[in-house]
Structure formats: structure tokens, C-alpha cells
Design a protein around this motif. Structure first.
Motif, PDB file in Angstrom:
ATOM      1  N   HIS A 273       6.894 -34.710 -53.028  1.00  0.00           N
ATOM      2  CA  HIS A 273       6.700 -35.638 -54.146  1.00  0.00           C
ATOM      3  C   HIS A 273       7.300 -37.009 -53.817  1.00  0.00           C
ATOM      4  O   HIS A 273       6.741 -38.049 -54.192  1.00  0.00           O
ATOM      5  N   LEU A 274       8.430 -37.035 -53.120  1.00  0.00           N
ATOM      6  CA  LEU A 274       9.021 -38.310 -52.727  1.00  0.00           C
ATOM      7  C   LEU A 274       8.119 -39.062 -51.754  1.00  0.00           C
ATOM      8  O   LEU A 274       7.991 -40.295 -51.839  1.00  0.00           O
ATOM      9  N   GLN A 275       7.501 -38.356 -50.826  1.00  0.00           N
ATOM     10  CA  GLN A 275       6.609 -39.009 -49.879  1.00  0.00           C
ATOM     11  C   GLN A 275       5.433 -39.672 -50.600  1.00  0.00           C
ATOM     12  O   GLN A 275       5.056 -40.809 -50.286  1.00  0.00           O
ATOM     13  N   ARG A 276       4.861 -38.989 -51.569  1.00  0.00           N
ATOM     14  CA  ARG A 276       3.749 -39.571 -52.325  1.00  0.00           C
ATOM     15  C   ARG A 276       4.214 -40.751 -53.171  1.00  0.00           C
ATOM     16  O   ARG A 276       3.506 -41.758 -53.288  1.00  0.00           O
ATOM     17  N   SER A 277       5.387 -40.636 -53.744  1.00  0.00           N
ATOM     18  CA  SER A 277       5.905 -41.736 -54.567  1.00  0.00           C
ATOM     19  C   SER A 277       6.232 -42.954 -53.710  1.00  0.00           C
ATOM     20  O   SER A 277       6.011 -44.099 -54.125  1.00  0.00           O
TER      21      SER A 277
ATOM     22  N   THR B 197       3.373 -45.103 -52.969  1.00  0.00           N
ATOM     23  CA  THR B 197       2.970 -45.926 -54.103  1.00  0.00           C
ATOM     24  C   THR B 197       3.725 -47.242 -54.161  1.00  0.00           C
ATOM     25  O   THR B 197       3.156 -48.284 -54.490  1.00  0.00           O
ATOM     26  N   VAL B 198       5.003 -47.232 -53.839  1.00  0.00           N
ATOM     27  CA  VAL B 198       5.840 -48.432 -54.015  1.00  0.00           C
ATOM     28  C   VAL B 198       6.080 -49.179 -52.709  1.00  0.00           C
ATOM     29  O   VAL B 198       6.687 -50.255 -52.735  1.00  0.00           O
ATOM     30  N   ARG B 199       5.648 -48.638 -51.580  1.00  0.00           N
ATOM     31  CA  ARG B 199       5.961 -49.288 -50.295  1.00  0.00           C
ATOM     32  C   ARG B 199       5.396 -50.706 -50.229  1.00  0.00           C
ATOM     33  O   ARG B 199       6.060 -51.631 -49.732  1.00  0.00           O
ATOM     34  N   TYR B 200       4.196 -50.926 -50.734  1.00  0.00           N
ATOM     35  CA  TYR B 200       3.590 -52.254 -50.656  1.00  0.00           C
ATOM     36  C   TYR B 200       4.375 -53.268 -51.490  1.00  0.00           C
ATOM     37  O   TYR B 200       4.578 -54.413 -51.057  1.00  0.00           O
ATOM     38  N   SER B 201       4.814 -52.871 -52.662  1.00  0.00           N
ATOM     39  CA  SER B 201       5.558 -53.799 -53.523  1.00  0.00           C
ATOM     40  C   SER B 201       6.937 -54.116 -52.972  1.00  0.00           C
ATOM     41  O   SER B 201       7.545 -55.121 -53.359  1.00  0.00           O
TER      42      SER B 201
ATOM     43  N   CYS C 126      12.266 -55.399 -48.321  1.00  0.00           N
ATOM     44  CA  CYS C 126      12.858 -54.500 -47.336  1.00  0.00           C
ATOM     45  C   CYS C 126      11.771 -53.590 -46.784  1.00  0.00           C
ATOM     46  O   CYS C 126      10.639 -53.577 -47.276  1.00  0.00           O
ATOM     47  N   ARG C 127      12.140 -52.847 -45.771  1.00  0.00           N
ATOM     48  CA  ARG C 127      11.271 -51.811 -45.207  1.00  0.00           C
ATOM     49  C   ARG C 127      11.906 -50.456 -45.496  1.00  0.00           C
ATOM     50  O   ARG C 127      13.093 -50.259 -45.249  1.00  0.00           O
ATOM     51  N   VAL C 128      11.132 -49.543 -46.004  1.00  0.00           N
ATOM     52  CA  VAL C 128      11.660 -48.243 -46.408  1.00  0.00           C
ATOM     53  C   VAL C 128      10.891 -47.144 -45.688  1.00  0.00           C
ATOM     54  O   VAL C 128       9.698 -47.268 -45.394  1.00  0.00           O
ATOM     55  N   SER C 129      11.617 -46.073 -45.388  1.00  0.00           N
ATOM     56  CA  SER C 129      11.008 -44.885 -44.791  1.00  0.00           C
ATOM     57  C   SER C 129      11.797 -43.678 -45.267  1.00  0.00           C
ATOM     58  O   SER C 129      12.967 -43.791 -45.643  1.00  0.00           O
ATOM     59  N   LEU C 130      11.166 -42.531 -45.236  1.00  0.00           N
ATOM     60  CA  LEU C 130      11.779 -41.296 -45.711  1.00  0.00           C
ATOM     61  C   LEU C 130      11.801 -40.289 -44.581  1.00  0.00           C
ATOM     62  O   LEU C 130      10.777 -40.006 -43.955  1.00  0.00           O
TER      63      LEU C 130
ATOM     64  N   PRO D  97      19.056 -32.510 -47.684  1.00  0.00           N
ATOM     65  CA  PRO D  97      18.150 -33.266 -48.553  1.00  0.00           C
ATOM     66  C   PRO D  97      17.515 -34.411 -47.777  1.00  0.00           C
ATOM     67  O   PRO D  97      18.019 -34.830 -46.725  1.00  0.00           O
ATOM     68  N   PRO D  98      16.399 -34.936 -48.253  1.00  0.00           N
ATOM     69  CA  PRO D  98      15.748 -36.050 -47.553  1.00  0.00           C
ATOM     70  C   PRO D  98      16.605 -37.316 -47.609  1.00  0.00           C
ATOM     71  O   PRO D  98      17.423 -37.502 -48.514  1.00  0.00           O
ATOM     72  N   THR D  99      16.403 -38.194 -46.633  1.00  0.00           N
ATOM     73  CA  THR D  99      17.166 -39.435 -46.523  1.00  0.00           C
ATOM     74  C   THR D  99      16.210 -40.618 -46.594  1.00  0.00           C
ATOM     75  O   THR D  99      15.237 -40.685 -45.834  1.00  0.00           O
ATOM     76  N   LEU D 100      16.487 -41.533 -47.500  1.00  0.00           N
ATOM     77  CA  LEU D 100      15.716 -42.758 -47.641  1.00  0.00           C
ATOM     78  C   LEU D 100      16.392 -43.855 -46.816  1.00  0.00           C
ATOM     79  O   LEU D 100      17.561 -44.183 -47.053  1.00  0.00           O
ATOM     80  N   HIS D 101      15.687 -44.397 -45.842  1.00  0.00           N
ATOM     81  CA  HIS D 101      16.221 -45.457 -44.984  1.00  0.00           C
ATOM     82  C   HIS D 101      15.718 -46.802 -45.500  1.00  0.00           C
ATOM     83  O   HIS D 101      14.503 -47.016 -45.630  1.00  0.00           O
ATOM     84  N   ILE D 102      16.654 -47.696 -45.767  1.00  0.00           N
ATOM     85  CA  ILE D 102      16.346 -49.031 -46.286  1.00  0.00           C
ATOM     86  C   ILE D 102      16.747 -50.037 -45.213  1.00  0.00           C
ATOM     87  O   ILE D 102      17.932 -50.191 -44.915  1.00  0.00           O
ATOM     88  N   LEU D 103      15.766 -50.697 -44.622  1.00  0.00           N
ATOM     89  CA  LEU D 103      16.008 -51.670 -43.565  1.00  0.00           C
ATOM     90  C   LEU D 103      15.735 -53.070 -44.097  1.00  0.00           C
ATOM     91  O   LEU D 103      14.772 -53.281 -44.855  1.00  0.00           O
ATOM     92  N   PRO D 104      16.558 -54.052 -43.719  1.00  0.00           N
ATOM     93  CA  PRO D 104      16.332 -55.416 -44.220  1.00  0.00           C
ATOM     94  C   PRO D 104      15.049 -56.001 -43.659  1.00  0.00           C
ATOM     95  O   PRO D 104      14.685 -55.777 -42.498  1.00  0.00           O
ATOM     96  N   CYS D 105      14.352 -56.737 -44.482  1.00  0.00           N
ATOM     97  CA  CYS D 105      13.113 -57.394 -44.054  1.00  0.00           C
ATOM     98  C   CYS D 105      13.452 -58.653 -43.263  1.00  0.00           C
ATOM     99  O   CYS D 105      14.495 -59.278 -43.463  1.00  0.00           O
ATOM    100  N   ARG D 106      12.581 -59.033 -42.364  1.00  0.00           N
ATOM    101  CA  ARG D 106      12.825 -60.228 -41.548  1.00  0.00           C
ATOM    102  C   ARG D 106      12.869 -61.486 -42.392  1.00  0.00           C
ATOM    103  O   ARG D 106      13.507 -62.468 -42.024  1.00  0.00           O
ATOM    104  N   THR D 107      12.178 -61.481 -43.520  1.00  0.00           N
ATOM    105  CA  THR D 107      12.180 -62.654 -44.391  1.00  0.00           C
ATOM    106  C   THR D 107      13.292 -62.609 -45.417  1.00  0.00           C
ATOM    107  O   THR D 107      13.368 -63.489 -46.273  1.00  0.00           O
ATOM    108  N   ASP D 108      14.150 -61.574 -45.349  1.00  0.00           N
ATOM    109  CA  ASP D 108      15.260 -61.470 -46.292  1.00  0.00           C
ATOM    110  C   ASP D 108      16.441 -62.261 -45.745  1.00  0.00           C
ATOM    111  O   ASP D 108      17.030 -61.909 -44.726  1.00  0.00           O
ATOM    112  N   TYR D 109      16.791 -63.327 -46.439  1.00  0.00           N
ATOM    113  CA  TYR D 109      17.893 -64.177 -45.998  1.00  0.00           C
ATOM    114  C   TYR D 109      19.119 -63.971 -46.863  1.00  0.00           C
ATOM    115  O   TYR D 109      19.918 -64.880 -47.041  1.00  0.00           O
ATOM    116  N   GLY D 110      19.278 -62.786 -47.402  1.00  0.00           N
ATOM    117  CA  GLY D 110      20.458 -62.490 -48.203  1.00  0.00           C
ATOM    118  C   GLY D 110      21.710 -62.453 -47.346  1.00  0.00           C
ATOM    119  O   GLY D 110      21.671 -62.389 -46.112  1.00  0.00           O
ATOM    120  N   CYS D 111      22.848 -62.498 -48.012  1.00  0.00           N
ATOM    121  CA  CYS D 111      24.120 -62.562 -47.285  1.00  0.00           C
ATOM    122  C   CYS D 111      24.545 -61.200 -46.753  1.00  0.00           C
ATOM    123  O   CYS D 111      25.450 -61.123 -45.930  1.00  0.00           O
TER     124      CYS D 111
END
Length: 532
Positions: A255-259, A262-266, A271-275, A283-297
Motif C-alpha cells: 500500500h505504501l508503494q502505491r501511495s 501517487t505523491v512522487r510527482y508532487s 526532494c526525491r523519495v524512494s521506499l 519495517p519499510p524505510t522511506l528515503h528522502i534525498l534533497p533535490c538539486r534545486t533545493d537551496y535550503g540550509c
């Protein structure tokens, strides 16, 4: 507490010299291109003052390097075995343990509240969108939808050390509970396995959940109506239908993979996300990688464990899969008729957060018990250095973060409340008290009970508990480890404590602290014996 930064002269002077040299070169290039500029009347080079400043900075850097080399050659260093120093050691006193601990805490252990706050907020936004998408999608799997579908409840609960203010080193790992909504026609009857005499101690903290009819439902009609749910998510054990943690976890990951699809494009702009599925043991692990256009601190790569949870009441949850039972994982020790895929773990993170908050309210200003817990974790990590992977994994299990937190809570509850001795001035003494308490638990077979599933529990401090927890047998967190493993762990712990000043100088702290050679690496199949 603010972070202190020191100027690194080894970097500062070469950087200034290089910058001045670049300015001189740029000046000469611009001067050569400007042909209209006339020569000075006296024939002097207008770039000489700037060049002179650069040369002086270079000479100053060379003098500082020579001064450092002379001091290293002629002044005494740290005392050495079998050697003699020209000067008495009293002229160069060693830093005290409290100073070393404070320095190590600031440079190696303590997290920046700014970075941690940004990380938690980022995780909350991403996981919130994922869970809301999962709730809107409905239920895939054996029951596509309808009144008997398993679904997300729509919220999530952040648990773990990052949300209890005692996480160390890097804010890149988080735990999040995702509560599941059971069908209205399904009710659960949880039961603790702590009182099972034929069960190994490693499984005393596990639970099983039998299906039962909700109040007012007819037995025969209920069995027929809930059969699709029972066939899809339950296993038969001793003639009863038990909710299977393995089947629920398998549905949860799908169910997480399908969800996520749905939200990966938005999320692409942030950021870039993968499961990564955890299989049947994690339990599954959600990996959140910074986007190249993200200039946050705070551009950090983060891993978020998403744990399926079933609510029992009063903010207590059963989670899948249960935590590792023991160093060897003795699933073969389950009695006949009890299946491993029917076992659930218990999560009482909300009660433990309330207990920590209750202690903090009663503590005097400046109490350092959370700081002691962070340093105790760092001490465990230092003790793992030099161990082979098998021994290091065993060391990490017997002194897990949950065991260390339970030891701190046991010491504080034994004293009633943090006494005045828990202020910053007695940091080393309190850390030694925790080490001695853990040694007694390991060597003298003292019990280290679960924070909530202990004798008497912590109901008066954390509020009401579900009936199944009030009636559950106490759970000893160290009962799953045999005598030899406990003795080796106690010896390693004491050895690490005795060598702590040397370890702190070798592996952390600012450069003004005298460093000593790192301890000998001891790669053995078990923990090394205590050193004399």
C-alpha cells in the motif's frame, strides 16, 4: 546551550594568503588591460603595497608553522610509558574528565536544534502527504475495499530519540508509527505472552491478537461476515484466528508503494523519495534525498522507518514486526502451536515521552539526565570500536538505546526525582552511576524491567493504561541474554569507562586538547576481557 566554534589557524592563514595572492594577480591583469593608465612619476609600481601585504601574510604563516614545529620538538607532550620528560607534568595538567566530556559532547554528540528542527519538519510534511494519499487510495490486496478493508487511519505518530530530545550525532534517522484502521466488524482481543511458562524469555514482551466479535454482533453471522478479512490477514493458531503481523506488514508495504507513486510527482520540486521494503523482519524505510534545486540550509539525506501500528487504546500500539527477540533470534524456541508470524511487538512511546516530561517538570533547573543519556550512547559507540561485526552487533543489542533509556529511567525512579546532584557540575559522577548500574544489571543478574511492563509500571506518572497492559507480567529486558554474553558485555563496558579519557582525546574534541594514540584494536569473536 550554544555551540562554540574555534578558529583553525591551519586553514585560516593559507586561505588568507591565497586570497591575497589572487587579488594581486587580478590587479596586475586589470592593470595590464588598462593601457590608458600612466606610470607613476617616480617609476614605482602601484601594486607594491598589496604585494607587500601578501608577502607579510605569507611570512607570518611560515613563522607560525616554525613556532608550532619548535614547540612540538622541545616542549613535553603527553606522558609516555617508559619515557621521561624534561619538565614536570604538573606544569601541563591534563584536562579533567568533565572538561573532556563537555568538549566531546559539544563537538561529536550534540545535535544542532536548528538542523534537527528543520529535519523533523521536513519529515512531517513528506510523511503527512504520503499517509493522506494512502488513506485516500483505499485498500489494495486481498480485500479491495468496502466495510472489511484494512486502511490507514490518516494520521501518524513520531516516536524515538529524535522526538524525546536525546538523539545523538546526526539527524538523519527517524521512526514514525502509521496507525491502521480496522474494519468496524472486527474487534481484537490482545494477550501478553509474558506469563507463558514454556516460552523463552526473549518472547515475553510479545503479544498475540485474536479476532472477536464486536459488542452486539451475532456469533454465527459475524464469522460469516468477517471471513474475507480473516482469510486475508489472519492465521489459525490452536483453533483461533490470530491477526498476522507478517500478512499485515506485507499489505502495508504494498500500500505504501502505491501511495508513493501517487505523491512522487508532487514532491519532485522539493526532494526525491524512494521506499525500501524491509521484508518480513524489518519495517519499510522511506528515503528522502534533497533535490538539486533545493537551496535550503539543511540539505540532509534522511531515512524514515514507517512502522504499521494497531491501536490498543490510551496511546498504546502493537507494531509489526516485533523487535528482534534475542541475539540469536531463537524462533525455533517457540512452543508447538505458536507461529512466529502471529507475534506483535509493543510500542509505548507516548507513555515514555510522558514519563520523561513528568521527570523534567520535577527536575531542578539545569538537570543533565538527558545529556547523561546521550553521553551513555556515545560511550556505547566508543566501546564498539575494534570489535568484529558479529561482536559489535551483539554489543549493540545488549546495550541498545532502549536498554540505556530504561536504565536511566530506573535510576531516576529509584531516587524519586532528579536530586540536586544531577546538575551539570556532577556530569561525570552521574554518568559513572549509570555505568555502575548497568554493570550490576549485567553481572549480578539484576532485572532491568520494561519502562511500562514492569512491577507496578509507571501508571501513576503516565496516566491510565489498557487493561491488557495492567494485567501483563513484568518483562526483563536482559533476560534473553545468557550469562556469558552478559559478563563479557559488563567487562567491555567497564574497560571502556576506564579508558574513556584516552578514547575521548583520540576520537573527538577540539584540537587544543592533547591527543593520545588510539587504543589497540582488539578484534575477537566476543567481547575482550576486562583490562587490568
Amino acid at each position: 546551550m550554544s555551540v562554540h566554534y574555534t578558529l583553525n589557524l591551519r586553514v585560516f592563514w593559507p586561505l588568507v594568503t591565497g586570497l591575497c595572492t589572487a587579488l594581486v594577480c587580478l590587479y596586475h591583469v586589470l592593470r595590464g588591460n588598462a593601457g590608458a593608465r600612466t606610470e607613476p612619476p617616480d617609476g614605482a609600481d602601484g601594486g607594491f603595497p598589496l604585494l607587500k601585504v601578501a608577502v607579510l601574510l605569507l611570512l607570518g604563516y611560515i613563522l607560525l608553522r616554525c613556532r608550532h614545529a619548535v614547540r612540538q620538538r622541545f616542549l613535553p607532550g603527553p606522558p609516555r610509558m617508559g619515557g621521561h620528560s624534561t619538565f614536570s607534568a604538573k606544569h601541563f595538567p591534563e584536562p579533567s574528565l568533565d572538561i573532556l566530556l563537555e568538549s566531546y559532547y559539544e563537538h561529536e554528540v550534540r545535535l544542532s536544534p536548528h538542523v534537527l528542527g528543520h529535519s523533523k519538519a521536513h519529515v512531517s510534511r513528506i510523511v503527512g502527504e504520503l499517509v493522506r494519499a494512502g488513506r485516500a487510495r483505499g485498500s489494495p490486496g486481498p480485500i479491495p475495499g468496502g466495510a472489511l478493508a484494512l486502511a490507514f487511519r490518516g494520521d501518524f505518530i513520531q516516536v524515538g530519540s529524535a522526538y524525546e530530545q536525546h538523539k545523538i550525532r546526526r539527524p538523519d534517522g527517524f521512526d514514525v508509527l502509521v496507525p491502521l484502521r480496522l474494519p468496524p466488524l472486527v474487534a481484537l482481543e490482545p494477550r501478553s505472552l509474558g506469563s507463558e511458562p514454556e516460552l523463552a524469555p526473549a518472547f515475553h514482551g510479545c503479544f498475540v491478537c485474536a479476532l472477536k466479535a464486536p459488542p452486539g454482533a451475532s456469533g454465527s453471522h459475524w464469522l460469516r461476515d468477517c471471513k474475507p478479512f480473516s482469510d486475508g490477514f489472519c492465521v489459525d493458531v490452536r483453533g483461533r484466528r490470530l491477526l498476522s503481523a507478517t500478512l499485515v506488514l506485507r499489505w502495508f508495504q504494498a500500500h505504501l508503494q502505491r501511495s508513493l507513486a501517487t505523491v512522487r510527482y508532487s514532491l519532485e520540486g522539493r526532494c526525491r523519495v524512494s521506499l525500501t521494503p524491509g521484508g518480513l523482519e524489518q519495517p519499510p524505510t522511506l528515503h528522502i534525498l534533497p533535490c538539486r534545486t533545493d537551496y535550503g540550509c539543511c540539505r540532509l539525506s534522511m531515512a524514515v522507518r514507517l512502522i504499521p501500528a494497531v491501536h490498543l487504546g490510551d496511546s498504546v500500539f502493537l507494531v509489526a514486526p516485533p523487535p528482534p527477540p534475542s541475539p540469536a533470534g531463537p524462533l525455533s524456541e517457540l512452543p508447538e502451536g505458536l507461529r512466529a508470524d502471529a507475534l506483535w511487538g509493543l510500542n509505548t512511546a507516548r507513555q515514555e515521552q510522558k514519563l520523561l516530561s513528568w521527570l523534567q517538570e520535577r527536575a531542578p533547573p539545569g538537570a543533565c539526565y538527558l545529556k547523561c543519556l546521550q553521553l551513555l550512547k556515545a560511550l556505547r559507540d566508543l566501546g564498539a570500536r575494534g570489535l568484529d561485526p558479529t561482536a559489535a552487533a551483539q554489543w549493540g543489542r545488549i546495550l541498545s538505546s532502549y536498554v540505556l533509556k530504561s536504565a536511566l529511567l530506573a535510576v531516576l525512579q529509584r531516587e524519586g526525582a532528579p536530586a540536586p546532584g544531577w546538575d551539570e557540575a556532577h556530569l561525570g559522577d552521574r554518568l559513572e552511576e549509570l555505568v555502575q548500574f548497568l554493570r550490576d544489571c549485567l553481572l549480578r543478574r539484576r532485572t532491568l524491567f520494561h519502562c511500562v511492563l514492569g512491577p507496578g509500571g509507571a501508571a501513576t506518572e503516565v496516566g491510565p493504561l489498557p487493561k491488557v497492559l495492567r494485567e501483563a507480567a513484568p518483562v526483563d529486558l536482559l533476560a534473553a541474554f545468557d550469562r556469558q554474553v552478559r559478563e563479557l558485555a559488563a567487562a567491555r563496558l567497564l574497560s571502556t569507562w576506564r579508558r574513556l579519557p584516552q578514547l575521548l582525546r583520540a576520537y573527538g574534541g577540539p584540537r587544543y586538547l592533547v591527543r593520545c594514540p588510539p587504543p589497540r584494536s582488539q578484534r575477537t569473536q566476543g567481547f575482550p576481557e576486562d583490562e587490568p
